[in-house]
Design a protein around this motif. Sequence first.
Motif, PDB file in Angstrom:
ATOM      1  N   LEU A   1     -67.338 -21.498 -28.391  1.00 26.10           N
ATOM      2  CA  LEU A   1     -67.337 -21.099 -26.968  1.00 26.10           C
ATOM      3  C   LEU A   1     -67.831 -19.690 -26.509  1.00 26.10           C
ATOM      4  O   LEU A   1     -68.534 -19.454 -25.527  1.00 26.10           O
ATOM      5  CB  LEU A   1     -65.669 -21.204 -26.403  1.00 26.10           C
ATOM      6  N   SER A   2     -67.576 -18.779 -27.601  1.00 30.13           N
ATOM      7  CA  SER A   2     -68.174 -17.630 -27.209  1.00 30.13           C
ATOM      8  C   SER A   2     -69.583 -17.283 -27.719  1.00 30.13           C
ATOM      9  O   SER A   2     -70.265 -16.142 -27.462  1.00 30.13           O
ATOM     10  CB  SER A   2     -67.422 -16.308 -27.907  1.00 30.13           C
ATOM     11  N   LYS A   3     -70.390 -18.419 -28.178  1.00 28.11           N
ATOM     12  CA  LYS A   3     -71.639 -18.428 -28.566  1.00 28.11           C
ATOM     13  C   LYS A   3     -71.836 -17.346 -29.705  1.00 28.11           C
ATOM     14  O   LYS A   3     -73.001 -16.840 -29.766  1.00 28.11           O
ATOM     15  CB  LYS A   3     -72.695 -18.368 -27.640  1.00 28.11           C
ATOM     16  N   GLU A   4     -70.907 -17.065 -30.372  1.00 30.59           N
ATOM     17  CA  GLU A   4     -71.059 -16.318 -31.511  1.00 30.59           C
ATOM     18  C   GLU A   4     -71.258 -16.771 -32.855  1.00 30.59           C
ATOM     19  O   GLU A   4     -71.266 -15.923 -33.908  1.00 30.59           O
ATOM     20  CB  GLU A   4     -70.166 -15.108 -31.371  1.00 30.59           C
ATOM     21  N   GLY A   5     -70.984 -17.944 -32.898  1.00 30.74           N
ATOM     22  CA  GLY A   5     -71.121 -18.741 -34.293  1.00 30.74           C
ATOM     23  C   GLY A   5     -72.700 -18.680 -34.912  1.00 30.74           C
ATOM     24  O   GLY A   5     -73.537 -18.390 -34.239  1.00 30.74           O
ATOM     25  N   ASN A   6     -72.564 -19.013 -36.027  1.00 29.97           N
ATOM     26  CA  ASN A   6     -74.035 -19.339 -36.797  1.00 29.97           C
ATOM     27  C   ASN A   6     -74.832 -17.857 -36.509  1.00 29.97           C
ATOM     28  O   ASN A   6     -76.282 -18.084 -36.485  1.00 29.97           O
ATOM     29  CB  ASN A   6     -74.608 -20.407 -36.590  1.00 29.97           C
ATOM     30  N   GLU A   7     -74.310 -16.539 -36.597  1.00 35.27           N
ATOM     31  CA  GLU A   7     -75.139 -15.473 -36.368  1.00 35.27           C
ATOM     32  C   GLU A   7     -76.054 -15.190 -37.612  1.00 35.27           C
ATOM     33  O   GLU A   7     -75.076 -15.296 -38.788  1.00 35.27           O
ATOM     34  CB  GLU A   7     -74.431 -14.450 -35.803  1.00 35.27           C
ATOM     35  N   GLN A   8     -77.118 -15.289 -37.616  1.00 31.66           N
ATOM     36  CA  GLN A   8     -77.832 -14.446 -39.005  1.00 31.66           C
ATOM     37  C   GLN A   8     -77.773 -12.985 -39.020  1.00 31.66           C
ATOM     38  O   GLN A   8     -78.501 -12.144 -38.526  1.00 31.66           O
ATOM     39  CB  GLN A   8     -79.292 -14.899 -38.544  1.00 31.66           C
ATOM     40  N   ASN A   9     -76.794 -12.537 -39.769  1.00 32.41           N
ATOM     41  CA  ASN A   9     -76.327 -11.328 -39.879  1.00 32.41           C
ATOM     42  C   ASN A   9     -76.910 -10.553 -40.911  1.00 32.41           C
ATOM     43  O   ASN A   9     -76.589 -10.277 -42.170  1.00 32.41           O
ATOM     44  CB  ASN A   9     -74.668 -11.157 -40.050  1.00 32.41           C
ATOM     45  N   TYR A  10     -78.125 -10.235 -40.752  1.00 25.82           N
ATOM     46  CA  TYR A  10     -79.194  -9.366 -41.474  1.00 25.82           C
ATOM     47  C   TYR A  10     -78.347  -7.914 -41.495  1.00 25.82           C
ATOM     48  O   TYR A  10     -77.899  -7.535 -40.629  1.00 25.82           O
ATOM     49  CB  TYR A  10     -80.588  -9.067 -40.889  1.00 25.82           C
ATOM     50  N   GLY A  11     -78.815  -7.457 -42.926  1.00 23.63           N
ATOM     51  CA  GLY A  11     -78.124  -6.062 -43.087  1.00 23.63           C
ATOM     52  C   GLY A  11     -76.673  -6.157 -43.450  1.00 23.63           C
ATOM     53  O   GLY A  11     -76.106  -5.178 -43.778  1.00 23.63           O
ATOM     54  N   ASP A  12     -76.069  -7.134 -43.539  1.00 25.27           N
ATOM     55  CA  ASP A  12     -74.697  -7.020 -44.169  1.00 25.27           C
ATOM     56  C   ASP A  12     -74.651  -7.768 -45.565  1.00 25.27           C
ATOM     57  O   ASP A  12     -75.153  -8.898 -45.831  1.00 25.27           O
ATOM     58  CB  ASP A  12     -73.775  -8.038 -43.047  1.00 25.27           C
ATOM     59  N   VAL A  13     -73.925  -7.062 -46.192  1.00 26.47           N
ATOM     60  CA  VAL A  13     -73.839  -7.415 -47.709  1.00 26.47           C
ATOM     61  C   VAL A  13     -72.908  -8.749 -47.867  1.00 26.47           C
ATOM     62  O   VAL A  13     -73.090  -9.428 -48.592  1.00 26.47           O
ATOM     63  CB  VAL A  13     -73.206  -6.351 -48.555  1.00 26.47           C
ATOM     64  N   TYR A  14     -72.031  -9.067 -46.856  1.00 23.25           N
ATOM     65  CA  TYR A  14     -71.384 -10.269 -46.812  1.00 23.25           C
ATOM     66  C   TYR A  14     -71.775 -11.232 -46.015  1.00 23.25           C
ATOM     67  O   TYR A  14     -71.252 -11.743 -44.929  1.00 23.25           O
ATOM     68  CB  TYR A  14     -69.967  -9.882 -46.490  1.00 23.25           C
ATOM     69  N   SER A  15     -73.106 -11.700 -46.422  1.00 22.50           N
ATOM     70  CA  SER A  15     -73.926 -12.811 -45.575  1.00 22.50           C
ATOM     71  C   SER A  15     -74.581 -13.607 -46.457  1.00 22.50           C
ATOM     72  O   SER A  15     -75.024 -13.090 -47.536  1.00 22.50           O
ATOM     73  CB  SER A  15     -74.957 -11.967 -44.709  1.00 22.50           C
ATOM     74  N   ARG A  16     -75.150 -14.902 -46.114  1.00 20.58           N
ATOM     75  CA  ARG A  16     -75.750 -15.872 -46.950  1.00 20.58           C
ATOM     76  C   ARG A  16     -77.246 -15.069 -46.985  1.00 20.58           C
ATOM     77  O   ARG A  16     -77.677 -15.500 -48.041  1.00 20.58           O
ATOM     78  CB  ARG A  16     -75.908 -17.069 -45.910  1.00 20.58           C
ATOM     79  N   LEU A  17     -77.454 -14.339 -46.265  1.00 23.91           N
ATOM     80  CA  LEU A  17     -78.693 -13.922 -46.137  1.00 23.91           C
ATOM     81  C   LEU A  17     -78.934 -12.769 -47.335  1.00 23.91           C
ATOM     82  O   LEU A  17     -80.017 -11.940 -47.597  1.00 23.91           O
ATOM     83  CB  LEU A  17     -79.140 -13.185 -44.897  1.00 23.91           C
TER      84      LEU A  17
END
Length: 327
Positions: A176-192
């Motif tokens: 609803l907030s359209k905040e899902g599936n954000e590509q969080n670059y620069g975060d150690v706790y990220s798939r990326l």
Amino acid sequence: MSRHNLFTSNSKKNTGTFCFFAKLGCVFLALFLFFGKIIMPQYLYSYNAALLDKMERLESIKEPKIVLIGNSNLTFGIKSELLEKAFGMPVVNMGLHGSLGNSFHEEMAKVNVREGDIIIIAHTEFADRDTISDPVIAWLTLENHPGLWKLLRTKDIPDMYFAFPDYAKRALTLWLSKEGNEQNYGDVYSRLAFNEYGDIAFERQSSQLDVDTFFTSDRVAVPTINDTCVNRLNKLNQYVTERGATLLIAAYPIADVAVTPPAQDYIAFQEKLQESLDCPVISDYTDYFIDGSYFYDHFYHLTDEGAVLRTNQLIQDLQQWMASSQE
């Protein structure tokens, strides 16, 4: 009341109960299908979503490989490229969130087992209830990715069923907030933040901890052992061995700080573990005492330099085990 009336009453009651649960199941199925098609996934770039890439690598390798199984002590504590160069075998680091629990991690060890594989378990605890520790975290990991559902056992389904509303609420909020599936670059706790092996590749040059205050006796403690975990690992060992692979137990990084229990306590634990398990324990746990300054942001997470130290120790353990097994 006559026996006939009593029987009729009980039959109606049982039928009503069955209908209630049948309707409840249909409602759950409808909600699940709605969420599966419209809402999910919402955590596609979260830390746990790295399991998608890990599974893809694990299933794609057709030659003998080294597979690392356990919690985040592996993702933040292994340099797989060093391990791969030392043994000339592809490495897959399947380490993930500790809240998934030992039993969930161990299911990964059953995927694409091939003759000649070396599967290394690096648990930080050997006492559990044989359940997914946090089913909501499991939902955040699996979402609507059918290729990951094979990691669930039949006995896990009830816990996942009751955890779904909590997950659904979180996913719906993100949608609803359209905040899902954000590509969080620069975060150690990220798939990326993961590399192709499944290690955290995010640069960790120095500790983020105040070592003198962060490490407490409850954070640095000797692991405990129970029959539930031991019996499950022995069954896993049989499964792996029947397919021509080898299951090994290796140590995890232990912060060497003021509150660390004495070495003899870890030696006693290790001796009990060796007596209980059918598979080899290849590490001396006291070799994994690592100065607290090498821990990044958690009592199992290492800096880059700490991960190199730990990996080199694991390489030595494997080399010694290989040498002794050939005698």
